[in-house]
Motif scaffolding. Structure first.
Motif, PDB file in Angstrom:
ATOM      1  N   PRO A   1       0.807  -1.233   0.000  1.00  0.00           N
ATOM      2  CA  PRO A   1       0.000   0.000   0.000  1.00  0.00           C
ATOM      3  C   PRO A   1       0.836   1.278   0.000  1.00  0.00           C
ATOM      4  O   PRO A   1       0.470   2.259  -0.648  1.00  0.00           O
ATOM      5  N   THR A   2       1.971   1.279   0.712  1.00  0.00           N
ATOM      6  CA  THR A   2       2.803   2.484   0.788  1.00  0.00           C
ATOM      7  C   THR A   2       3.817   2.557  -0.353  1.00  0.00           C
ATOM      8  O   THR A   2       4.326   3.636  -0.646  1.00  0.00           O
ATOM      9  N   GLU A   3       4.127   1.411  -0.971  1.00  0.00           N
ATOM     10  CA  GLU A   3       5.132   1.380  -2.029  1.00  0.00           C
ATOM     11  C   GLU A   3       4.523   1.221  -3.416  1.00  0.00           C
ATOM     12  O   GLU A   3       5.240   1.049  -4.393  1.00  0.00           O
ATOM     13  N   GLN A   4       3.209   1.295  -3.521  1.00  0.00           N
ATOM     14  CA  GLN A   4       2.551   1.018  -4.792  1.00  0.00           C
ATOM     15  C   GLN A   4       2.994   1.982  -5.890  1.00  0.00           C
ATOM     16  O   GLN A   4       3.245   1.576  -7.031  1.00  0.00           O
ATOM     17  N   LYS A   5       3.113   3.264  -5.551  1.00  0.00           N
ATOM     18  CA  LYS A   5       3.551   4.234  -6.555  1.00  0.00           C
ATOM     19  C   LYS A   5       4.982   3.950  -7.000  1.00  0.00           C
ATOM     20  O   LYS A   5       5.307   4.064  -8.190  1.00  0.00           O
ATOM     21  N   ARG A   6       5.840   3.590  -6.030  1.00  0.00           N
ATOM     22  CA  ARG A   6       7.232   3.274  -6.385  1.00  0.00           C
ATOM     23  C   ARG A   6       7.276   2.097  -7.365  1.00  0.00           C
ATOM     24  O   ARG A   6       7.982   2.140  -8.372  1.00  0.00           O
ATOM     25  N   TYR A   7       6.529   1.040  -7.082  1.00  0.00           N
ATOM     26  CA  TYR A   7       6.515  -0.115  -7.979  1.00  0.00           C
ATOM     27  C   TYR A   7       5.955   0.268  -9.349  1.00  0.00           C
ATOM     28  O   TYR A   7       6.464  -0.192 -10.384  1.00  0.00           O
ATOM     29  N   HIS A   8       4.922   1.109  -9.366  1.00  0.00           N
ATOM     30  CA  HIS A   8       4.356   1.539 -10.649  1.00  0.00           C
ATOM     31  C   HIS A   8       5.393   2.320 -11.453  1.00  0.00           C
ATOM     32  O   HIS A   8       5.574   2.082 -12.656  1.00  0.00           O
ATOM     33  N   ASP A   9       6.093   3.236 -10.782  1.00  0.00           N
ATOM     34  CA  ASP A   9       7.104   4.043 -11.477  1.00  0.00           C
ATOM     35  C   ASP A   9       8.253   3.168 -11.981  1.00  0.00           C
ATOM     36  O   ASP A   9       8.773   3.381 -13.087  1.00  0.00           O
ATOM     37  N   LEU A  10       8.661   2.189 -11.166  1.00  0.00           N
ATOM     38  CA  LEU A  10       9.733   1.287 -11.581  1.00  0.00           C
ATOM     39  C   LEU A  10       9.313   0.455 -12.782  1.00  0.00           C
ATOM     40  O   LEU A  10      10.119   0.149 -13.663  1.00  0.00           O
ATOM     41  N   SER A  11       8.032   0.101 -12.823  1.00  0.00           N
ATOM     42  CA  SER A  11       7.516  -0.671 -13.942  1.00  0.00           C
ATOM     43  C   SER A  11       7.484   0.160 -15.223  1.00  0.00           C
ATOM     44  O   SER A  11       7.828  -0.319 -16.308  1.00  0.00           O
ATOM     45  N   VAL A  12       7.097   1.418 -15.073  1.00  0.00           N
ATOM     46  CA  VAL A  12       6.962   2.292 -16.251  1.00  0.00           C
ATOM     47  C   VAL A  12       8.315   2.794 -16.738  1.00  0.00           C
ATOM     48  O   VAL A  12       8.614   2.780 -17.941  1.00  0.00           O
ATOM     49  N   HIS A  13       9.147   3.244 -15.799  1.00  0.00           N
ATOM     50  CA  HIS A  13      10.398   3.906 -16.168  1.00  0.00           C
ATOM     51  C   HIS A  13      11.628   3.002 -16.068  1.00  0.00           C
ATOM     52  O   HIS A  13      12.710   3.394 -16.527  1.00  0.00           O
ATOM     53  N   GLY A  14      11.474   1.818 -15.504  1.00  0.00           N
ATOM     54  CA  GLY A  14      12.609   0.919 -15.371  1.00  0.00           C
ATOM     55  C   GLY A  14      13.446   1.236 -14.141  1.00  0.00           C
ATOM     56  O   GLY A  14      13.222   2.229 -13.442  1.00  0.00           O
ATOM     57  N   GLN A  15      14.421   0.399 -13.881  1.00  0.00           N
ATOM     58  CA  GLN A  15      15.280   0.574 -12.712  1.00  0.00           C
ATOM     59  C   GLN A  15      16.503   1.426 -13.051  1.00  0.00           C
ATOM     60  O   GLN A  15      17.052   1.340 -14.143  1.00  0.00           O
ATOM     61  N   LYS A  16      16.917   2.245 -12.085  1.00  0.00           N
ATOM     62  CA  LYS A  16      18.111   3.071 -12.242  1.00  0.00           C
ATOM     63  C   LYS A  16      18.917   3.083 -10.940  1.00  0.00           C
ATOM     64  O   LYS A  16      19.158   4.147 -10.350  1.00  0.00           O
ATOM     65  N   PRO A  17      19.315   1.916 -10.459  1.00  0.00           N
ATOM     66  CA  PRO A  17      20.088   1.876  -9.209  1.00  0.00           C
ATOM     67  C   PRO A  17      21.464   2.496  -9.398  1.00  0.00           C
ATOM     68  O   PRO A  17      22.075   2.369 -10.465  1.00  0.00           O
ATOM     69  N   GLU A  18      21.950   3.162  -8.364  1.00  0.00           N
ATOM     70  CA  GLU A  18      23.283   3.764  -8.434  1.00  0.00           C
ATOM     71  C   GLU A  18      24.363   2.813  -7.936  1.00  0.00           C
ATOM     72  O   GLU A  18      25.544   3.033  -8.192  1.00  0.00           O
ATOM     73  N   VAL A  19      23.942   1.778  -7.206  1.00  0.00           N
ATOM     74  CA  VAL A  19      24.913   0.905  -6.536  1.00  0.00           C
ATOM     75  C   VAL A  19      24.684  -0.549  -6.919  1.00  0.00           C
ATOM     76  O   VAL A  19      23.547  -1.036  -6.910  1.00  0.00           O
TER      77      VAL A  19
END
Length: 239
Positions: free
Chosen positions: A32-50
């Protein structure tokens, strides 16, 4: 047609019960609190720095140790958090291919080799050095072949010494340094590091007390991180 299972009705041959319970917690406490993060990761892909190269040991989870959220770190785990030298051929290279994807595909800015105390892979190698007649761990000896990557680190330390547990811990630290050296044999890693676009780091986690050490490559020694906070955390009442 697919069949839906409730938490209480999932047969163990479908999925282990502990994982089902964990997923239920995820659905109630995290999604419930991370739903937007997962949606954004799905749409824009991952960009980890590490990129964290850790051990497969179940006690040492980089996501837990560094308190990261989905999409923040790219994690590569194998036996004893080892990195092979650059050696392109027709063999299967799981670690090297993950490195290539993280560095050249995701363009991570940092690579952290995360070792840990009481590493079974390092202990297995050290026991073989102490007793050359020790049989391989398995008939196929995949692990025996893999942990030979520790050999250069062991050669720098010299023969196994007593107490043996202290020797294996020193070997764990030295093998982190060796993995960093092996990382620099990859031409694209060497090039990006020299241009200041990529930084390499070594770290070491103590399972028993949660202490984290990081490598100071200039002085070739491991130094404690968050020492005051660590002491305070252990002094807090647990119940």
């Amino acid at each position: 047609m697919s069949e839906s299972y409730s938490q209480m009705s999932v047969p163990p041959h479908i999925l282990p019960g502990r994982l089902v319970e964990g997923y239920q917690v995820f659905l109630g406490a995290h999604l419930p609190t991370e739903q937007k993060r997962y949606h954004d990761l799905s749409v824009h892909g991952q960009k980890p720095e590490v990129l964290v190269i850790g051990c497969s040991d179940s006690r040492v989870s980089p996501e837990v140790i560094f308190d990261t959220k989905p999409g923040e770190i790219f994690v590569l785990r194998n036996v004893a958090n080892l990195v092979p030298p650059y050696r392109p051929n027709n063999d299967y290279h799981g670690t090297s291919s993950a490195l290539e994807f993280a560095v050249m595909g995701l363009r991570v800015a940092h690579i952290v080799v995360l070792g840990h105390a009481q590493c079974g892979g390092v202990k297995t190698y050290a026991e073989g050095e102490k007793d050359p007649y020790k049989p391989p761990l398995s008939a196929g000896d995949f692990i025996g072949s893999w942990i030979r990557l520790i050999a250069p680190a062991a050669e720098r330390l010299g023969p196994p010494s007593e107490p043996f547990s202290d020797y294996t811990e020193r070997l764990s630290l030295e093998s982190i340094i060796q993995s960093l050296a092996n990382l620099r044999t990859f031409p694209w890693i060497e090039n990006l590091e020299q241009r200041g676009l990529l930084r390499l780091h070594g770290a070491y986690f103590s399972i028993a007390n949660g202490k984290l050490l990081a490598l100071d490559e200039v002085h070739r020694k491991f130094v404690p991180i968050g020492e005051q906070q660590h002491s305070a955390a252990l002094q807090d009442p647990r119940f």
